[in-house]
Every structure is written in C-alpha cells, then in structure tokens.
Design a protein around this motif. Structure first.
Motif, PDB file in Angstrom:
ATOM      1  N   LYS A  71       1.000  -1.654   0.058  1.00  0.00           N
ATOM      2  CA  LYS A  71      -0.639  -0.105   0.178  1.00  0.00           C
ATOM      3  C   LYS A  71       0.616   1.254   0.035  1.00  0.00           C
ATOM      4  CE  LYS A  71      -4.248  -2.098   1.868  1.00  0.00           C
ATOM      5  NZ  LYS A  71      -5.362  -1.928   3.616  1.00  0.00           N
ATOM      6  N   SER A  72       2.338   1.589  -0.444  1.00  0.00           N
ATOM      7  CA  SER A  72       3.151   2.573   0.096  1.00  0.00           C
ATOM      8  C   SER A  72       2.740   3.157  -1.471  1.00  0.00           C
ATOM      9  CB  SER A  72       4.335   1.728  -0.363  1.00  0.00           C
ATOM     10  OG  SER A  72       4.933   1.250  -1.359  1.00  0.00           O
ATOM     11  N   ALA A  73       2.291   3.024  -2.450  1.00  0.00           N
ATOM     12  CA  ALA A  73       1.500   4.205  -3.163  1.00  0.00           C
ATOM     13  C   ALA A  73       0.962   5.037  -2.996  1.00  0.00           C
ATOM     14  CB  ALA A  73       0.874   3.500  -4.963  1.00  0.00           C
TER      15      ALA A  73
ATOM     16  N   TYR B  96      14.595  -0.780 -12.506  1.00  0.00           N
ATOM     17  CA  TYR B  96      14.567   0.354 -12.072  1.00  0.00           C
ATOM     18  C   TYR B  96      13.735   1.639 -11.077  1.00  0.00           C
ATOM     19  CZ  TYR B  96      16.518   5.384 -12.379  1.00  0.00           C
ATOM     20  OH  TYR B  96      17.378   6.936 -11.802  1.00  0.00           O
ATOM     21  N   TYR B  97      12.664   1.474 -11.652  1.00  0.00           N
ATOM     22  CA  TYR B  97      11.610   2.247 -11.231  1.00  0.00           C
ATOM     23  C   TYR B  97      11.666   1.907 -10.419  1.00  0.00           C
ATOM     24  CZ  TYR B  97      12.686   6.108 -14.507  1.00  0.00           C
ATOM     25  OH  TYR B  97      13.570   7.048 -15.460  1.00  0.00           O
ATOM     26  N   ASN B  98      10.756   0.777  -9.902  1.00  0.00           N
ATOM     27  CA  ASN B  98      10.793   0.205  -8.620  1.00  0.00           C
ATOM     28  C   ASN B  98      11.673   0.822  -8.164  1.00  0.00           C
ATOM     29  OD1 ASN B  98       8.124  -1.533  -9.766  1.00  0.00           O
ATOM     30  ND2 ASN B  98       9.462  -3.195 -10.167  1.00  0.00           N
ATOM     31  N   LEU B  99      12.763   0.856  -7.547  1.00  0.00           N
ATOM     32  CA  LEU B  99      14.082   0.974  -6.613  1.00  0.00           C
ATOM     33  C   LEU B  99      14.293   2.526  -6.817  1.00  0.00           C
ATOM     34  CD1 LEU B  99      17.002  -1.162  -7.842  1.00  0.00           C
ATOM     35  CD2 LEU B  99      14.799  -1.493  -6.027  1.00  0.00           C
ATOM     36  N   ALA B 100      14.494   3.176  -8.244  1.00  0.00           N
ATOM     37  CA  ALA B 100      14.690   4.654  -7.439  1.00  0.00           C
ATOM     38  C   ALA B 100      13.732   5.940  -7.587  1.00  0.00           C
ATOM     39  CB  ALA B 100      15.047   5.119  -8.617  1.00  0.00           C
TER      40      ALA B 100
ATOM     41  N   CYS C 270       5.124   8.221 -18.404  1.00  0.00           N
ATOM     42  CA  CYS C 270       4.927   9.802 -17.692  1.00  0.00           C
ATOM     43  C   CYS C 270       5.501   9.537 -16.243  1.00  0.00           C
ATOM     44  CB  CYS C 270       3.517   9.301 -17.998  1.00  0.00           C
ATOM     45  SG  CYS C 270       2.589   8.327 -16.790  1.00  0.00           S
ATOM     46  N   GLY C 271       6.166   9.088 -15.802  1.00  0.00           N
ATOM     47  CA  GLY C 271       6.783   8.927 -14.302  1.00  0.00           C
ATOM     48  C   GLY C 271       5.646   8.991 -13.305  1.00  0.00           C
ATOM     49  N   VAL C 272       5.631  10.153 -12.216  1.00  0.00           N
ATOM     50  CA  VAL C 272       4.115   9.627 -11.480  1.00  0.00           C
ATOM     51  C   VAL C 272       3.192  11.136 -12.171  1.00  0.00           C
ATOM     52  CG1 VAL C 272       5.669   9.172  -9.916  1.00  0.00           C
ATOM     53  CG2 VAL C 272       5.691  11.269  -9.854  1.00  0.00           C
ATOM     54  N   GLY C 273       3.310  11.849 -13.132  1.00  0.00           N
ATOM     55  CA  GLY C 273       2.611  12.495 -14.186  1.00  0.00           C
ATOM     56  C   GLY C 273       2.755  13.961 -13.597  1.00  0.00           C
TER      57      GLY C 273
ATOM     58  N   GLN D 280       4.451   3.729 -10.345  1.00  0.00           N
ATOM     59  CA  GLN D 280       4.303   4.748 -11.539  1.00  0.00           C
ATOM     60  C   GLN D 280       2.463   4.848 -11.355  1.00  0.00           C
ATOM     61  OE1 GLN D 280       7.258   5.878 -13.304  1.00  0.00           O
ATOM     62  NE2 GLN D 280       8.895   6.155 -11.863  1.00  0.00           N
ATOM     63  N   ILE D 281       2.594   4.295 -12.446  1.00  0.00           N
ATOM     64  CA  ILE D 281       1.023   4.342 -12.406  1.00  0.00           C
ATOM     65  C   ILE D 281       0.110   4.413 -11.039  1.00  0.00           C
ATOM     66  CG2 ILE D 281      -1.199   3.297 -13.471  1.00  0.00           C
ATOM     67  CD1 ILE D 281       0.993   1.668 -15.791  1.00  0.00           C
ATOM     68  N   GLN D 282       0.017   4.062  -9.902  1.00  0.00           N
ATOM     69  CA  GLN D 282      -0.163   4.193  -9.133  1.00  0.00           C
ATOM     70  C   GLN D 282      -0.671   5.279  -8.482  1.00  0.00           C
ATOM     71  OE1 GLN D 282       0.603   0.633  -6.896  1.00  0.00           O
ATOM     72  NE2 GLN D 282      -1.198  -0.656  -6.885  1.00  0.00           N
ATOM     73  N   ARG D 283       0.702   5.775  -7.642  1.00  0.00           N
ATOM     74  CA  ARG D 283       0.940   7.455  -7.819  1.00  0.00           C
ATOM     75  C   ARG D 283       0.811   8.410  -8.650  1.00  0.00           C
ATOM     76  NH1 ARG D 283       3.520   6.981  -3.602  1.00  0.00           N
ATOM     77  NH2 ARG D 283       4.009   8.991  -3.596  1.00  0.00           N
ATOM     78  N   ALA D 284       0.510   8.322 -10.097  1.00  0.00           N
ATOM     79  CA  ALA D 284       0.533   9.121 -10.657  1.00  0.00           C
ATOM     80  C   ALA D 284      -0.927   9.520 -10.539  1.00  0.00           C
ATOM     81  CB  ALA D 284       0.669   9.068 -12.436  1.00  0.00           C
TER      82      ALA D 284
END
Length: 377
Positions: free
Chosen positions: A24-26, A81-85, A136-139, A162-166
């Motif tokens: 649930k960290s998003a 990479y984006y899972n980590l960064a 799009c990253g986190v939007g 990133q989609i969840q956060r965006a």
C-alpha cells in the motif's frame, strides 16, 4: 545496429510483483515515507535483476555484447529501476522527474513547470487535444500540461507503482476527468494507428533500446498532421567512446538512471528523421547562454540559488546532504525499516548525479535536446 528484439509483455506478472513489493506504499505521502514496509524478498529480486547489468562491468571492460544484453532486457531493466528509484526521486526532486533551465529569482518548481510549458508552446498544444505522454513517471508533467494547455492526456508507463501514484495525484488535484494512465511498453504500444493529436516525451525515451524504434511507434499512433515534441537525453557529438574518461561518465549516467543504450546527438536526429517526422525545430537548450546552469541543483551549488524556497532542495544535493541521506538510508536498512539494497540504490543515484554534472561541465551530455516534428498529412 540491428533492430532491438522486443521483450514480451506480461501485465499480470508485473501487477502481482508490484502488489507484493510495494503493498500500500503507493498511498503514502511519497519519498522516504513510501519506502517503509516494502517486501524484502521482492525488493531483493528487483535489486538483483537491475544490478546484474552493472555489477563488475567497468567502463574499461565494456563490450558491445554487454550493451546488447542491456538493450535486450530494456523493459525489465527500466521497470525495476523505477521500482527502486521512484521514492528517492520524489524525496529529492518532486513529482516531475526531469531537469530544466533556470532564470534569476525563479524557484525550482516554477522553473520545472516553465520547462514543461515551453514544450507545450513549441508543440502548439490546444484546448481539448488528445495527447499522449510517453513515459509519464508519476504524472507531474502530465498534470501540468492539463492545467496549462487544457489538453486531455493519456500517460503511458511500464511501471505499475508509478501508475498507481500518478493516478492518486491526479485524483487529489481533481484532474481525473482529463488525465488517465495506461500500462504499456512504448516500443510496442497497444493504441491503434492515428490515435493522438499530439505526443510528447520528457526525458523518457532515453530508456528505449532504439530511438528509431520508439520514435516510429510514436509516429504510428500520431494522427497525420500531428506534432511530436521530445526533450531527449543524448551524449553530445563531443563524446568520444574511445576516451576512457568519456566512457566512464556515460556508463555512470546509464547505471544510475536505468538506461540501456544512450547515443549521440547526431544519432538522435537521424532516428527522428528515419521514423518519418518532418523536423520543425531542434536545439540543445543546455547550450543557451544561461547564467545559471541547468545542473546547479544536482551539483548542490549554493552560489547559483536565487530563491530561498529552494534551500531544502539544494541542501539534499550537497556533499553533506548526500552524506546524511546515505547514513540515514543505511541506518534504516540496518534496523529493517527500509529493505536491503536501498543504500546500494542511493549510492548508484549519487554516482549518476556526479557523472551528469561531469558530463555537463565537459559538454559531453545534455538532458534537454529539444526535437519537434510533424507527421506528414
């Protein structure tokens, strides 16, 4: 170079890995707060999968076979990479994962938004256009494009977290009616031909194994007469791959930024034209005669800071700010609040920062080579 072989997509696998790793960290505020309670085993798998491409592979020993292995796994490399960064990016930079130019007295986040506005201006974005944001990253940029130009944006991303956060950020800002996000690989988009009025990419297509490949996909989904604008990461034509120092800088940027295959400006322009675009404008914005260099926040340069609003942003990038973050992440990892491998990721990002600054100072690298083109009618 032979055309890159495309990885097979498996959205169900990726979604399940995302559920296990991020939980649930998003929904967390972002940055270090989102780094708690990641699944240790899944995080280790992401670390191992990403760093297998870089560990024990020095610039001196790099071969074309090593680079081809990275290109062959471009999607997995970028996704992990984006899972980590991602959480580190939000901690240090905010929700728009890109560089920008600076004017005197201009706060950091205002300059970031102006960079996005400038791309919209160059592309001629108009109210209610259907626009694709590639990578799009986190939007952050997508939200700004909606607010600035009134367009309807679809954000494409191959990272579920990133989609969840965006999606969460868009809902929080009341933009869900004009902004949506889609899971997918930009080398093999699932959109029909001639779908979008305009397409843009901000420092994202550098993750492609082949610029001609991703630009050709963009060309396909763009309507005839539509415009594509991109800020591309490129090595300048001053770059000499036979120079060990140059190669070390390039490899450090690639490792710390999840890039399988960065190329030179001349190759980027050739790829853009080969994809079929009519080139309307191209320019290295990093070569504008600005008094404040684009990389000053990354260098932690207090002398270039002209707004007190940016104290904390710059402090995080200084040598002592990085040192504090390094020790903090290490301590949190030791006591189990951050997953194993977090400090290794932070150190890799720091290496990239140093190499980005070195590349800029030596005129070997640009993160903002602007290309704008039209798909012929």
């Amino acid at each position: 170079m032979a055309p890159a072989k495309l990885e097979a997509e498996d959205h169900q696998r990726d979604a399940e890995f995302n559920r296990i790793l991020h939980g649930k960290s998003a929904e967390a505020r972002g940055g270090f707060l989102a780094m708690r309670n990641k699944d240790a085993e899944a995080h280790k798998a992401a670390v191992d999968e990403y760093f297998k491409h870089w560990d024990n592979k020095s610039a001196e020993a790099e071969t074309e076979e090593i680079r081809e292995a990275r290109r062959a796994e471009y999607a997995t490399l970028t996704r992990h990479y984006y899972n980590l960064a991602t959480d580190f990016y939000e901690y240090g930079w905010g929700s728009s994962f890109h560089f920008c130019r600076f004017a005197y007295g201009e706060p950091f986040h205002q300059a970031i938004a102006r960079h996005e506005h400038y791309l919209a201006l160059q592309m001629g974005l108009k109210e209610n256009m259907k626009v694709l944001d590639v990578g799009c990253g986190v939007g952050g940029p997508a939200r700004e494009m909606v607010k600035f130009a009134g367009v309807n944006v679809v954000g494409l991303n191959n990272n579920d977290y990133q989609i969840q956060r965006a999606t969460r950020y868009a809902a929080r800002e009341g933009l869900s009616d004009k902004l949506s996000f889609v899971k997918g690989d930009f080398m093999q988009m699932r959109f029909p031909d001639n779908t979008f009025d305009a397409v843009y990419a901000i420092e994202a297509t550098v993750h492609a194994p082949s610029l001609e490949g991703v630009y050709s996909e963009i060309f396909r989904v763009l309507k005839p007469g539509g415009v594509f604008g991109v800020y591309e990461w490129l090595m300048t034509d001053n770059y000499d791959n036979d120079n060990p120092e140059h190669r070390k800088i390039r490899l450090g940027i690639e490792q710390g930024d999840g890039i399988s295959n960065m190329v030179k400006v001349s190759e980027g322009l050739a790829a853009f034209k080969a994809a079929g675009f009519e080139l309307l404008h191209h320019e290295d914005l990093a070569e504008r005669p600005d008094e404040i260099p684009w990389y000053y926040p990354l260098a932690g340069s207090w002398k270039h800071m002209s707004s007190f609003k940016d104290v904390f942003t710059i402090a995080r990038m200084t040598w002592w700010g990085r040192g504090i973050a390094h020790r903090f992440v290490g301590a949190m990892e030791t006591i189990g609040l951050f997953p194993k491998g977090s400090q290794k990721t932070a150190d890799s990002l720091a290496l990239a920062g140093d190499c980005l600054v070195a590349g800029a100072e030596k005129k070997l690298f640009t993160p903002m080579y602007l290309m704008v083109g039209r798909k012929p009618e």
